[in-house]
Write a protein that holds these residues in place. Sequence first.
Motif, PDB file in Angstrom:
ATOM      1  N   LYS A 100       1.989  24.916 -18.531  1.00  0.00           N
ATOM      2  CA  LYS A 100       0.588  25.008 -18.097  1.00  0.00           C
ATOM      3  C   LYS A 100      -0.395  25.116 -19.253  1.00  0.00           C
ATOM      4  N   LYS A 119       0.330  13.267 -10.086  1.00  0.00           N
ATOM      5  CA  LYS A 119      -0.503  14.468 -10.209  1.00  0.00           C
ATOM      6  C   LYS A 119      -0.299  15.122 -11.576  1.00  0.00           C
ATOM      7  N   GLU A 120       0.943  15.215 -12.029  1.00  0.00           N
ATOM      8  CA  GLU A 120       1.227  15.813 -13.330  1.00  0.00           C
ATOM      9  C   GLU A 120       0.695  14.923 -14.452  1.00  0.00           C
ATOM     10  N   ARG A 168      -2.945  15.517 -14.738  1.00  0.00           N
ATOM     11  CA  ARG A 168      -3.225  16.817 -15.360  1.00  0.00           C
ATOM     12  C   ARG A 168      -3.061  16.738 -16.874  1.00  0.00           C
ATOM     13  N   GLU A 204      -5.980  17.410 -19.665  1.00  0.00           N
ATOM     14  CA  GLU A 204      -5.897  18.528 -20.607  1.00  0.00           C
ATOM     15  C   GLU A 204      -5.761  18.075 -22.058  1.00  0.00           C
TER      16      GLU A 204
END
Length: 70
Positions: A33, A54-55, A58, A62
């Motif tokens: 995370k 989705k990952e 992300r 980030e």
Amino acid sequence: DKNLLEVLPEEIGEIRDLSDLYLEGNKLARLPKNIRNWRNLRQLILTGNPASEKEIDRIKKELPLTEIYF
């Protein structure tokens, strides 16, 4: 690479001086995370891993300045 890793320890996200990270050919469905700490990461290679859309989204969000290969 190609070690069939399924999980990376959360502590790897604390390493701030990474410049290149090669993780291709493993079984990583997600990254820790706290990857936003990788501010100096220039290149991230994740080809051959089963990350979900989705990952992937992300990770891209980030690490916007990192060249990433899925």
